[in-house]
Structure formats: structure tokens, C-alpha cells
Design an enzyme around this catalytic site. Structure first.
Site, PDB file in Angstrom:
ATOM      1  N   ASN A  70       7.085   3.566  -9.080  1.00  0.00           N
ATOM      2  CA  ASN A  70       7.040   3.329  -7.640  1.00  0.00           C
ATOM      3  C   ASN A  70       8.246   2.537  -7.133  1.00  0.00           C
ATOM      4  O   ASN A  70       8.570   2.607  -5.949  1.00  0.00           O
ATOM      5  CB  ASN A  70       5.744   2.614  -7.250  1.00  0.00           C
ATOM      6  CG  ASN A  70       4.560   3.566  -7.245  1.00  0.00           C
ATOM      7  OD1 ASN A  70       4.730   4.764  -7.449  1.00  0.00           O
ATOM      8  ND2 ASN A  70       3.360   3.034  -7.023  1.00  0.00           N
TER       9      ASN A  70
ATOM     10  N   ARG B 230       4.434  13.372  -2.440  1.00  0.00           N
ATOM     11  CA  ARG B 230       4.259  12.671  -1.170  1.00  0.00           C
ATOM     12  C   ARG B 230       5.318  11.603  -0.942  1.00  0.00           C
ATOM     13  O   ARG B 230       5.729  11.341   0.178  1.00  0.00           O
ATOM     14  CB  ARG B 230       2.883  12.011  -1.141  1.00  0.00           C
ATOM     15  CG  ARG B 230       1.789  12.830  -0.515  1.00  0.00           C
ATOM     16  CD  ARG B 230       0.679  11.894  -0.141  1.00  0.00           C
ATOM     17  NE  ARG B 230       1.219  10.781   0.634  1.00  0.00           N
ATOM     18  CZ  ARG B 230       1.395  10.786   1.933  1.00  0.00           C
ATOM     19  NH1 ARG B 230       1.050  11.799   2.639  1.00  0.00           N
ATOM     20  NH2 ARG B 230       1.898   9.730   2.544  1.00  0.00           N
TER      21      ARG B 230
ATOM     22  N   CYS C 119      -3.854  14.503   0.757  1.00  0.00           N
ATOM     23  CA  CYS C 119      -3.889  14.643  -0.688  1.00  0.00           C
ATOM     24  C   CYS C 119      -5.276  14.255  -1.158  1.00  0.00           C
ATOM     25  O   CYS C 119      -6.104  13.816  -0.359  1.00  0.00           O
ATOM     26  CB  CYS C 119      -2.811  13.801  -1.357  1.00  0.00           C
ATOM     27  SG  CYS C 119      -3.155  12.063  -1.349  1.00  0.00           S
TER      28      CYS C 119
ATOM     29  N   ARG D  88      -3.364  10.887   4.275  1.00  0.00           N
ATOM     30  CA  ARG D  88      -2.292   9.892   4.112  1.00  0.00           C
ATOM     31  C   ARG D  88      -1.290  10.037   5.242  1.00  0.00           C
ATOM     32  O   ARG D  88      -0.295  10.748   5.141  1.00  0.00           O
ATOM     33  CB  ARG D  88      -1.660  10.033   2.725  1.00  0.00           C
ATOM     34  CG  ARG D  88      -2.706   9.758   1.668  1.00  0.00           C
ATOM     35  CD  ARG D  88      -2.167   9.614   0.300  1.00  0.00           C
ATOM     36  NE  ARG D  88      -1.272   8.495   0.108  1.00  0.00           N
ATOM     37  CZ  ARG D  88      -0.753   8.200  -1.082  1.00  0.00           C
ATOM     38  NH1 ARG D  88      -1.052   8.932  -2.125  1.00  0.00           N
ATOM     39  NH2 ARG D  88       0.061   7.177  -1.214  1.00  0.00           N
TER      40      ARG D  88
ATOM     41  N   VAL E  28       1.572   9.307   8.276  1.00  0.00           N
ATOM     42  CA  VAL E  28       2.921   8.725   8.261  1.00  0.00           C
ATOM     43  C   VAL E  28       3.248   8.106   9.618  1.00  0.00           C
ATOM     44  O   VAL E  28       4.402   7.871   9.939  1.00  0.00           O
ATOM     45  CB  VAL E  28       4.005   9.766   7.875  1.00  0.00           C
ATOM     46  CG1 VAL E  28       3.880  10.152   6.418  1.00  0.00           C
ATOM     47  CG2 VAL E  28       3.962  10.995   8.769  1.00  0.00           C
ATOM     48  N   ASP E  29       2.200   7.823  10.415  1.00  0.00           N
ATOM     49  CA  ASP E  29       2.428   7.300  11.767  1.00  0.00           C
ATOM     50  C   ASP E  29       3.256   6.007  11.751  1.00  0.00           C
ATOM     51  O   ASP E  29       4.110   5.796  12.615  1.00  0.00           O
ATOM     52  CB  ASP E  29       1.083   7.069  12.475  1.00  0.00           C
ATOM     53  CG  ASP E  29       0.144   6.171  11.682  1.00  0.00           C
ATOM     54  OD1 ASP E  29       0.019   6.391  10.457  1.00  0.00           O
ATOM     55  OD2 ASP E  29      -0.449   5.245  12.264  1.00  0.00           O
ATOM     56  N   LEU E  30       3.034   5.158  10.752  1.00  0.00           N
ATOM     57  CA  LEU E  30       3.746   3.871  10.738  1.00  0.00           C
ATOM     58  C   LEU E  30       5.235   4.071  10.410  1.00  0.00           C
ATOM     59  O   LEU E  30       6.102   3.378  10.951  1.00  0.00           O
ATOM     60  CB  LEU E  30       3.105   2.912   9.727  1.00  0.00           C
ATOM     61  CG  LEU E  30       1.649   2.530  10.028  1.00  0.00           C
ATOM     62  CD1 LEU E  30       1.022   1.775   8.858  1.00  0.00           C
ATOM     63  CD2 LEU E  30       1.561   1.679  11.300  1.00  0.00           C
TER      64      LEU E  30
ATOM     65  N   ASP F  22      -4.100   1.126  -7.197  1.00  0.00           N
ATOM     66  CA  ASP F  22      -3.645   1.979  -8.303  1.00  0.00           C
ATOM     67  C   ASP F  22      -4.248   1.592  -9.655  1.00  0.00           C
ATOM     68  O   ASP F  22      -3.969   2.254 -10.657  1.00  0.00           O
ATOM     69  CB  ASP F  22      -2.107   1.942  -8.402  1.00  0.00           C
ATOM     70  CG  ASP F  22      -1.443   2.753  -7.295  1.00  0.00           C
ATOM     71  OD1 ASP F  22      -2.160   3.452  -6.565  1.00  0.00           O
ATOM     72  OD2 ASP F  22      -0.210   2.680  -7.168  1.00  0.00           O
TER      73      ASP F  22
ATOM     74  N   ILE G   7      -8.164   0.410   0.638  1.00  0.00           N
ATOM     75  CA  ILE G   7      -6.890   1.049   1.009  1.00  0.00           C
ATOM     76  C   ILE G   7      -7.041   2.564   1.037  1.00  0.00           C
ATOM     77  O   ILE G   7      -6.614   3.228   1.976  1.00  0.00           O
ATOM     78  CB  ILE G   7      -5.770   0.589   0.053  1.00  0.00           C
ATOM     79  CG1 ILE G   7      -5.622  -0.927   0.208  1.00  0.00           C
ATOM     80  CG2 ILE G   7      -4.454   1.293   0.369  1.00  0.00           C
ATOM     81  CD1 ILE G   7      -4.703  -1.587  -0.750  1.00  0.00           C
TER      82      ILE G   7
ATOM     83  N   ARG H   9       3.001  12.857 -13.768  1.00  0.00           N
ATOM     84  CA  ARG H   9       3.717  12.353 -12.577  1.00  0.00           C
ATOM     85  C   ARG H   9       4.149  10.906 -12.770  1.00  0.00           C
ATOM     86  O   ARG H   9       5.134  10.470 -12.177  1.00  0.00           O
ATOM     87  CB  ARG H   9       2.791  12.407 -11.343  1.00  0.00           C
ATOM     88  CG  ARG H   9       2.603  13.774 -10.751  1.00  0.00           C
ATOM     89  CD  ARG H   9       1.845  13.648  -9.444  1.00  0.00           C
ATOM     90  NE  ARG H   9       2.332  12.487  -8.711  1.00  0.00           N
ATOM     91  CZ  ARG H   9       1.561  11.653  -8.010  1.00  0.00           C
ATOM     92  NH1 ARG H   9       0.267  11.868  -7.923  1.00  0.00           N
ATOM     93  NH2 ARG H   9       2.094  10.619  -7.390  1.00  0.00           N
TER      94      ARG H   9
HETATM   95  C1  UD1 Z   1       2.348   3.274  -2.257  1.00  0.00           C
HETATM   96  C2  UD1 Z   1       2.325   3.673  -3.713  1.00  0.00           C
HETATM   97  C3  UD1 Z   1       0.929   4.102  -4.142  1.00  0.00           C
HETATM   98  C4  UD1 Z   1      -0.089   3.024  -3.788  1.00  0.00           C
HETATM   99  C5  UD1 Z   1       0.035   2.638  -2.317  1.00  0.00           C
HETATM  100  C6  UD1 Z   1      -0.864   1.451  -1.946  1.00  0.00           C
HETATM  101  C7  UD1 Z   1       4.560   4.542  -4.091  1.00  0.00           C
HETATM  102  C8  UD1 Z   1       5.410   5.735  -4.405  1.00  0.00           C
HETATM  103  N1  UD1 Z   1       3.265   4.788  -3.906  1.00  0.00           N
HETATM  104  O1  UD1 Z   1       2.025   4.448  -1.503  1.00  0.00           O
HETATM  105  O2  UD1 Z   1       0.956   4.330  -5.557  1.00  0.00           O
HETATM  106  O3  UD1 Z   1      -1.387   3.517  -4.050  1.00  0.00           O
HETATM  107  O4  UD1 Z   1       1.389   2.244  -2.019  1.00  0.00           O
HETATM  108  O5  UD1 Z   1      -0.560   0.347  -2.725  1.00  0.00           O
HETATM  109  O6  UD1 Z   1       5.033   3.433  -4.039  1.00  0.00           O
HETATM  110  N2  UD1 Z   1      -1.000   4.203   6.164  1.00  0.00           N
HETATM  111  C9  UD1 Z   1      -1.133   4.524   7.489  1.00  0.00           C
HETATM  112  N3  UD1 Z   1      -0.043   5.021   8.153  1.00  0.00           N
HETATM  113  C10 UD1 Z   1       1.168   5.223   7.544  1.00  0.00           C
HETATM  114  C11 UD1 Z   1       1.287   4.871   6.185  1.00  0.00           C
HETATM  115  C12 UD1 Z   1       0.188   4.368   5.525  1.00  0.00           C
HETATM  116  O7  UD1 Z   1      -2.197   4.363   8.079  1.00  0.00           O
HETATM  117  O8  UD1 Z   1       2.112   5.665   8.206  1.00  0.00           O
HETATM  118  C13 UD1 Z   1      -2.160   3.656   5.423  1.00  0.00           C
HETATM  119  C14 UD1 Z   1      -2.562   4.488   4.207  1.00  0.00           C
HETATM  120  O9  UD1 Z   1      -3.406   5.553   4.564  1.00  0.00           O
HETATM  121  C15 UD1 Z   1      -3.259   3.453   3.346  1.00  0.00           C
HETATM  122  C16 UD1 Z   1      -2.464   2.184   3.640  1.00  0.00           C
HETATM  123  O10 UD1 Z   1      -1.789   2.420   4.873  1.00  0.00           O
HETATM  124  O11 UD1 Z   1      -4.586   3.257   3.774  1.00  0.00           O
HETATM  125  C17 UD1 Z   1      -1.473   1.806   2.576  1.00  0.00           C
HETATM  126  O12 UD1 Z   1      -0.695   2.941   2.238  1.00  0.00           O
HETATM  127  P1  UD1 Z   1       0.832   2.803   1.835  1.00  0.00           P
HETATM  128  O13 UD1 Z   1       1.112   1.405   1.417  1.00  0.00           O
HETATM  129  O14 UD1 Z   1       1.690   3.370   2.910  1.00  0.00           O
HETATM  130  O15 UD1 Z   1       0.929   3.770   0.579  1.00  0.00           O
HETATM  131  P2  UD1 Z   1       2.258   4.434   0.070  1.00  0.00           P
HETATM  132  O16 UD1 Z   1       3.409   3.581   0.429  1.00  0.00           O
HETATM  133  O17 UD1 Z   1       2.295   5.878   0.497  1.00  0.00           O
END
Ligand code: UD1
Length: 432
Positions: A23, A92, A116, A121, A123-125, A311, A333, A403
Site C-alpha cells: 500500500n 482500484r 468491489c 468504494r 471517489v467523491d473525496l 485490513d 470502515i 495481489r
Molecule cells: C486504503 C488501502 C486499503 C485499506 C483502506 C482503509 C491502499 C492501496 N489501500 O484504501 O487496503 O483497506 O485504505 O484503511 O492503500 N471513502 C469515501 N469517499 C472517497 C474515498 C473513500 O467515502 O472518495 C470512504 C471509503 O468507502 C471507506 C473510507 O472512506 O469507508 C476509507 O477508505 P479509504 O481510506 O479511501 O480507502 P483506500 O484509500 O481506497
């Protein structure tokens, strides 16, 4: 497609080396796009996610050389600002190309990631952050088309979503802001060690980032970044997974080298609370783990770092399945991340899942069965259960585990496990 055949019940002992963090590697590899000079990154684990990322970088026009864990990347001017669905759909985490592509080219076209198996999951943020820096976002034909013809301009952005801060979202904003005009302040930033590793890498490239690892990160934009060398931090989730292996009832005690004690606190603390032996060497780079004489059940509430990592909850669920008493695992989460539970139940575990919470009543023993991996950490949980189970377990869809775990079968064999990777001709239990 391969499957893994595990003969359960073998004694585990010995030593393994933990690989570099998957990661941390993914955004660091993407960040190589931020300069036209070569970067050299060591301890990049040889797993399919890092391989996909390197493939995407080379398809965008970067030159990529890889030899024994070290990757050299050079991204000349003229690299493409657009990646195709075919290129990115397998991973992703390819979303973390957004920040570096915007910083370097001021425009990019990236396919919108779908859902997934561990849930929706969004990507709004990520998009809110890039818009705050002045970019315009459109969705066209399943792609995000993002443009900032006048360049990106620093501002203050709060990265907190409903489930806390976002890790890759914080990474993306940091990577976009390093070449933006002026100062960017990230409020409610993710504090994960992987975010800190990326910030350290970017600072070696000449970025001016302060505060990574805290809730507020400040980035002063610079004109240009340059090449550098970097070694990726140890993979705390791989280490945690092997620590769980070391506390299974078949373990005589195992030693893990190349770990970072500071990153492992919540994972180590829980194992100790559950009665197991966890002993670090003086500088915290090696840890010995052994099952306790009277293992106890436990409770997990996943949380952003420094809380308990989502994780690791599946792997602990496998351990709890064999621990006397009732354990509770709640994932705040990713509340849908419980696909491993139905497979563990096929091995004899007693687990009830309801509303983002698993209630696990420990049983005396598990028995081997054909099971199906559904996602990366769920498959790790199945491997752990299989090591402790009586008889043979066949884990189908091994590509999930490939992966993120480097040479898992070799490492398990080093510890005395009997595992065999074979082609999965039948494809395993019926899909969907
Ligand atoms: C990363 C890790 C993943 C881990 C996750 C949480 C990598 C490659 N992957 O994923 O292994 O499980 O952190 O520790 O580093 N969310 C939103 N909007 C967004 C983005 C996220 O609502 O735009 C939410 C997600 O649905 C989730 C939370 O925020 O509930 C945290 O997700 P996020 O920290 O973004 O996960 P990743 O960065 O994708």
C-alpha cells in the site's frame, strides 16, 4: 488461475522476512510521474498490484526497469494523460494516478472505478479535493475527465468523509498539491504510515510537505521535482498476517524480520490482550510471536490509523474462530467486508454476521474444506484457518492473495507449512 492446497495441522516455527509495503508502494510508484528525472525505489514487493501499476506507468509512456525488488522509473515529457478502462480496471488503487497526472499534465482521463466485493468504494473525496485545487471534473463514457487549464492552486481542504479520512484521497491531494501554486492545507488527513512514506518520498524529490502522520498536512507548492532514491517501509499488514500465523495453535513460535514496531502497535496490542506472546528486539525491527498458554477472545472495532486496521480484521477472525469464548469484530470502515465468514463457517467456524459486525464463538477445531477466496485479506484469513485446520483445504481464486502477499507459499513453507500451488482446472466452487 491457481489454487492453494494446504495440509493443515503442521507445526510452524522459524523465521521469515517481511516484504516492502504494497500500500505504500502503489502511490509512490504513481508519484514517479511527477518528475522527468529517474527515480529508484527499493523493496517494492513483487505482487500483482505493483505489477499492474508498473504496467500502467509504462503504457502511459514511462520507462520502467525492475530487478530484484528495485524499480527504476523515468517519465519523459509527452507521457499520456489518459488511461483506458482495460488498463486500470484490475486495480482500484489506480485512482492514485489522479493526483500525479493532474500535477504533471494539468489534465487526465481516468475510468471511474466500479464497486468491489468489500463494498461500494466511492471517489467523491478524491474529486472534491482536486476540484478545490481548481480543476473541473466531468463524467463521460464511464471516465472522469479532469482539467485544470490554468493550473492547480493551493487551498485548504478537509478530507474527512462519513467513515473518517481517506488514505488514497490524502495521497492524491498531497501529490496534486506538491506542484500547485501556493500553499495547500489538508485537514482531517489520513495518518497511516503509508501516507508518511509517500510524503518522505515526495520530500526527497524536492517537495515541501510538513505534518504527514498528523491530522493536518501543509504543502508548499514548488516549481519542479527531481529524481531520488527511496526504500519502501515494511508491510504492516503482511507482518500482522504472519503474527496471527505465529499465534495459531499449531505454532511453536515464529520470528518476523524487517518489521517496524511503531507501525504495529494496535495489531501487537490486541494479540497481547488475547493472551499471546509478542516480543520485539530492542530496535523494534524483529518480533517473536508465540501462542499464549490461555488464549482469550477479543473485540475489534476497526478505525483509521492508529486504530485497528480494517485490513487485519479478517485474519483475526480466523484466529478468533479457534479461540475459546465469544469475540466480536465490527468494521466501521468497510461494513460489508465479511465475505470470509461464510467460507470459515464451511470449515466449521461458528460466526454470525449482522449489520457490519461478526460475532465469533470459538470452536475446538476447524476441518479442511474447499473454499473460495473473495478478496485479498479474506483469502489471507482462509490460509490462516487452513494452517490450523485438520485435513486438507483447497483455496480457490488464489489471484486475490497474489495481489498483496509476496511469495506467500515460499514463506509458509519456510515456517514448516505444507502448501502447494497448483493450476485450478475446475475453477473451484461455482461463482455467483
Ligand atoms: C486504503 C488501502 C486499503 C485499506 C483502506 C482503509 C491502499 C492501496 N489501500 O484504501 O487496503 O483497506 O485504505 O484503511 O492503500 N471513502 C469515501 N469517499 C472517497 C474515498 C473513500 O467515502 O472518495 C470512504 C471509503 O468507502 C471507506 C473510507 O472512506 O469507508 C476509507 O477508505 P479509504 O481510506 O479511501 O480507502 P483506500 O484509500 O481506497
Amino acid at each position: 488461475m491457481d489454487k492453494l492446497i494446504v495440509e493443515g495441522g503442521q507445526n510452524l516455527s522459524g523465521t521469515v522476512n517481511i516484504s516492502g509495503s504494497k500500500n505504500a508502494s502503489l502511490p509512490i510508484l504513481a508519484a514517479a510521474l511527477l518528475t522527468d528525472e529517474p527515480v529508484r525505489i527499493s523493496r517494492v514487493p513483487d505482487v500483482s498490484d505493483t505489477n499492474y501499476m508498473l504496467q500502467i506507468l509504462s503504457q502511459l509512456g514511462a520507462s520502467v526497469e525492475r530487478s530484484s525488488g528495485t524499480v527504476r522509473i523515468e517519465s519523459p515529457d509527452g507521457i499520456s494523460s489518459s488511461a483506458s478502462y482495460e488498463q486500470v480496471r484490475k486495480m482500484r488503487a489506480s485512482i492514485c494516478l489522479l493526483g500525479p497526472m493532474m500535477a504533471r499534465m494539468k489534465r487526465c482521463t481516468l475510468p471511474l472505478p466500479g464497486g468491489c466485493v468489500i463494498g461500494d468504494r466511492p471517489v467523491d473525496l478524491h474529486l472534491r479535493a482536486i476540484q478545490a485545487l481548481g480543476a473541473r471534473v466531468r463524467v463521460k463514457g464511464g471516465n472522469m475527465v479532469i482539467e485544470a487549464p490554468n493550473g492547480l492552486v493551493g487551498t485548504t481542504v478537509d478530507m474527512r468523509g462519513d467513515s473518517g479520512p481517506t488514505v488514497l484521497g490524502t495521497d492524491n491531494l498531497m501529490m496534486a498539491a506538491v506542484l500547485a501554486k501556493g500553499k495547500t492545507v489538508i485537514e482531517s488527513a489520513a495518518r497511516e504510515p503509508e501516507v508518511v512514506d509517500l510524503a518522505n518520498f515526495l520530500n526527497k524529490m524536492g517537495a515541501r510537505i510538513e505534518g504527514a502522520g498528523s491530522r493536518t498536512i501543509t504543502i508548499h507548492g514548488v516549481e519542479k521535482l527531481h529524481g531520488c532514491e527511496h526504500t519502501v517501509i515494511p508491510d504492516r499488514i503482511e507482518a500482522g498476517t504472519f503474527m496471527v500465523a505465529g499465534t495459531l495453535n499449531v505454532s511453536q513460535g515464529i520470528t518476523l524480520n524487517r518489521v517496524c514496531r511503531e507501525h504495529m502497535k494496535s495489531i501487537s496490542d490486541l494479540l497481547v490482550e488475547c493472551g499471546h506472546v509478542v516480543e520485539y528486539n530492542e530496535d523494534g525491527t524483529s518480533v517473536f510471536v508465540k501462542p499464549g498458554e490461555r488464549p482469550r477472545s477479543g473485540k475489534i472495532l476497526t478505525n483509521p490509523y492508529p486504530g485497528y486496521p480494517t485490513d487485519m480484521q479478517a485474519q483475526m477472525t480466523a484466529l478468533f474462530a479457534l479461540t475459546p469464548g465469544i469475540s466480536v469484530v465490527k468494521d466501521t470502515i468497510f461494513p460489508q467486508r465479511f465475505m470470509h465468514c461464510s467460507e470459515l463457517k464451511r470449515m466449521g467456524a461458528n460466526i454470525k454476521v449482522d449489520n457490519g459486525t461478526a460475532i465469533i464463538t470459538g470452536v475446538e477445531g476447524l476441518s479442511g474444506a474447499p473454499v473460495m477466496a473473495s478478496d485479498l485479506r479474506a483469502s489471507a484469513a482462509l490460509v490462516l484457518a487452513a494452517l490450523a485446520a485438520e485435513g486438507t483445504t483447497e483455496i480457490h481464486r488464489l489471484y486475490h492473495i497474489d495481489r498483496g502477499y509476496e511469495m506467500l507459499d515460499d514463506k509458509l513453507e519456510l515456517l514448516g507449512a505444507k502448501v502447494k500451488r497448483v493450476p485450478d482446472l475446475e475453477g473451484g466452487p461455482q461463482e455467483d
